[in-house]
Design an enzyme around this catalytic site. Structure first.
Site, PDB file in Angstrom:
ATOM      1  N   GLY A  19     -32.924  33.334 -21.985  1.00  0.00           N
ATOM      2  CA  GLY A  19     -32.339  32.381 -22.718  1.00  0.00           C
ATOM      3  C   GLY A  19     -31.817  33.139 -23.987  1.00  0.00           C
ATOM      4  O   GLY A  19     -31.860  34.368 -24.345  1.00  0.00           O
ATOM      5  N   GLY A  21     -30.899  31.846 -28.656  1.00  0.00           N
ATOM      6  CA  GLY A  21     -30.799  30.730 -29.645  1.00  0.00           C
ATOM      7  C   GLY A  21     -30.595  31.456 -30.955  1.00  0.00           C
ATOM      8  O   GLY A  21     -30.371  32.508 -31.115  1.00  0.00           O
ATOM      9  N   ASP A 134     -42.098  25.235 -37.882  1.00  0.00           N
ATOM     10  CA  ASP A 134     -40.734  25.026 -37.056  1.00  0.00           C
ATOM     11  C   ASP A 134     -41.495  24.419 -35.781  1.00  0.00           C
ATOM     12  O   ASP A 134     -40.861  24.741 -34.585  1.00  0.00           O
ATOM     13  CB  ASP A 134     -39.990  26.293 -36.589  1.00  0.00           C
ATOM     14  CG  ASP A 134     -38.643  25.747 -36.176  1.00  0.00           C
ATOM     15  OD1 ASP A 134     -38.216  24.556 -36.336  1.00  0.00           O
ATOM     16  OD2 ASP A 134     -38.035  26.748 -35.434  1.00  0.00           O
TER      17      ASP A 134
END
Length: 574
Positions: A19, A21, A134
């Site tokens: 992935g 990000g 976060d």
């Protein structure tokens, strides 16, 4: 920079991309030296080029790598090879919480299990002086075996700045940067108010973010929503509270509603002050639901026929409200009472004194009835907290009795209709404290509290109970219960019945059966169960071991003891 399969970074060989990000790209790789799969997070070039940010990141990553907790991802190393900066972590075979939420609604039991594991991870990190900053579904992984892993401790500082008018409508998880006071840093939809204001943050900011995650798991939506980041921040900073969870699910326990709303308090001083406190309440609620389920499974069948029960002689007796027969007396006068009395006075003037006396008595009676009714309505108690009973025996070995009888009474009172009873996790914070009734009532949002003192002398036990109105701090009722240690099983049910009478709670036959329900007739099994609960609530490895021993002994004494089985199941799972 995208890495292709077969690329080598030192001893790591890239297998596939997992992935990408704000933190850069994530790859599945093989550690050729230790022959294990790992995840490599390759940092963006602009991040690696900023020496100040890299220095702060290295400090935090080193601190995070020192964390050794089953619910925190393990950081193997931080390395730079051929100008590529990357982090090597354990590879987690599973899915993110975000992916899980997109599949189907999360059941209550699963939600509490996931929440407790996250809270446990945060508690360990906070104890080491690390604030995540976060917490969001994307940073929570669910392994196939049910273990939850919290990701990216100390990595939030490296995420990208969010454009002022954009929000990721898929996940609402785009992030802002910086850590200095006065600059916003974090993930917009999961920010605490102090984060949104750019203030210095502490562990309580993670508790607020976790509260948003909990809310989303239950409601299926965010508590503070908006079409732009500005609208989301405005919702977080406003004084308006989120919609109650009960709006989205009728099955949400009141204790869960209170717990989640406490995590979402805009004023951080009004939130849970530590993740450990939140964890204790989550585990307590989960245990309560297990006990309630055991109660439900062992409850007698409901009365059939819409409130009709058949006595042994075959007659049908209606137990439905309003079933009493209404009769009319034949030949009763149709005139009003006043007209009738006046006509009788005219006919019998000598009876004037008697008639006036009757009227006076009627007026006094009506006034008394009206006053009593008003007083009854004014003192109607609909919420109560059973505070931890005081062990006044001077012997710590019987502490399990004072705690256990408190818990048993909470369970029994919870069966009363139209009476909200605060759970163990809410009330046991007052153990050993002499807090004023008004303060307790305000903090727990209840109208009355029930205090108790336990004294054991040899084979005899005395329990003094006092029901207190929190507004006036006056005793509404008190009572003493004297029992031998061999006759304790029915004591909580008996007290619950007495309390229901003092509170004027009307019980149906089914309600009376629930309140009177004893899960065992064996006193030894009951005491062993109370000891098991006592040790389980210590929340230590040694405590769990002793709890398992006592639950098993209780089952040996009574193989049909449902609560002991429920306790054993919970203790083994810890």
């Amino acid at each position: 920079m995208t890495l292709t399969a077969g690329t080598k970074l030192g001893r790591y060989e890239i297998r596939s991309q997992l992935g990408e990000g704000g933190m850069g790209e994530v790859y599945l790789a093989q550690d050729t030296k230790l022959d294990r799969r790992v995840a490599l997070k390759v940092l963006p070039a602009e991040v690696a080029a900023n020496h100040d940010r890299m220095r702060r990141f290295m400090q935090e990553a080193k601190a995070a790598s020192a964390l050794n907790h089953p619910n925190i991802i393990t950081i193997h190393e931080i390395e730079q090879i051929d100008s590529v900066n990357f982090i090597a972590t354990e590879f987690i075979d599973g899915e993110t919480l975000r992916q899980r939420l997109r599949k189907a609604p999360v059941k209550l039991g699963e939600m509490l299990d996931v929440a407790a594991q996250i809270a446990s991870a945060l508690s360990a990190a906070h104890a080491a002086g690390i604030v995540h900053r976060d917490v969001k579904p994307e940073n929570i992984m669910l392994r196939r075996d049910g273990i939850v892993k919290v990701l990216d401790f100390g990595l939030a500082k490296l995420t990208e700045r969010l454009p002022p008018d954009s929000v990721d409508t898929e996940a609402a998880t785009e992030a802002l940067v910086q850590t200095e006071p006065g600059v916003v840093m974090g993930t917009v939809a999961y920010m605490s108010p102090e984060q949104a204001r750019g203030m210095a943050v502490d562990a309580r900011t993670d508790i607020f973010s976790l509260g948003i995650v909990l809310y989303e798991m239950v409601a299926g939506c965010l508590p503070f929503a908006g079409s732009t980041s500005s609208e989301v921040l405005a919702a977080i900073l406003s004084e308006k509270d989120p919609q109650p969870l009960a709006r989205y699910s009728r099955e949400v326990p009141a204790e869960l509603e209170r717990l989640v709303m406490k995590t979402l308090a805009k004023d951080r001083d009004e939130r849970y002050q530590t993740a450990k406190d939140l964890l204790i309440d989550l585990k307590g609620l989960k245990q309560k639901l297990v006990v309630d389920a055991a109660i439900e499974r062992s409850a007698p069948p409901q009365l059939a026929g819409g409130g009709e029960a058949k006595p042994t002689d075959g007659r049908v007796v209606s137990t439905a409200p309003g079933a009493a027969a209404q009769t009319e007396v034949a030949g009763a006068p149709t005139n009003s009472s006043a007209e009738y009395i006046i006509s009788e006075i005219k006919r019998h003037k000598r009876s004037l004194t008697v008639a006036l006396a009757v009227l006076l008595l009627a007026a006094v009676g009506f006034g008394y009835w009206f006053s009593a009714r008003r007083a009854s309505n004014a003192t109607q108690i609909e919420s109560i907290a059973v505070l931890p009973f005081v062990n006044a025996s001077g012997n710590s070995d019987v502490e399990y009795l004072s705690d256990g009888l408190t818990e048993s009474l909470i369970t029994s009172l919870s069966q009363l209709p139209k009476l909200s009873v605060r759970g163990r996790s809410s009330v046991f914070r007052y153990k050993g404290k002499d807090a004023p009734a008004q303060q307790v009532g305000k903090e727990l949002n209840v109208q009355a509290i029930l205090n108790g003192r336990v004294v054991q002398r040899g084979n005899d036990l005395t329990l003094h109970i006092e029901l207190v109105d929190v507004d006036t701090e006056t005793a509404l009722w008190s009572g003493d219960y004297n029992r031998s240690m061999t006759n304790l099983v029915s004591l909580p049910s008996e007290i619950a019945r007495d309390v229901s009478q003092k509170l004027r709670v009307r019980l149906s036959s089914a309600d009376e059966q629930k309140v009177a329900k004893n899960f065992t007739a064996n006193t030894e099994a009951y005491q062993l169960y109370l000891k098991g609960r006592f040790y389980w609530n210590k929340r230590t490895t040694e405590g769990y071991k002793k709890a398992i021993e006592h639950f098993e002994q209780a089952i040996d004494k009574d193989p049909s003891y449902a609560l002991a089985y429920a306790g054993l199941e919970t203790a083994i799972a810890c």
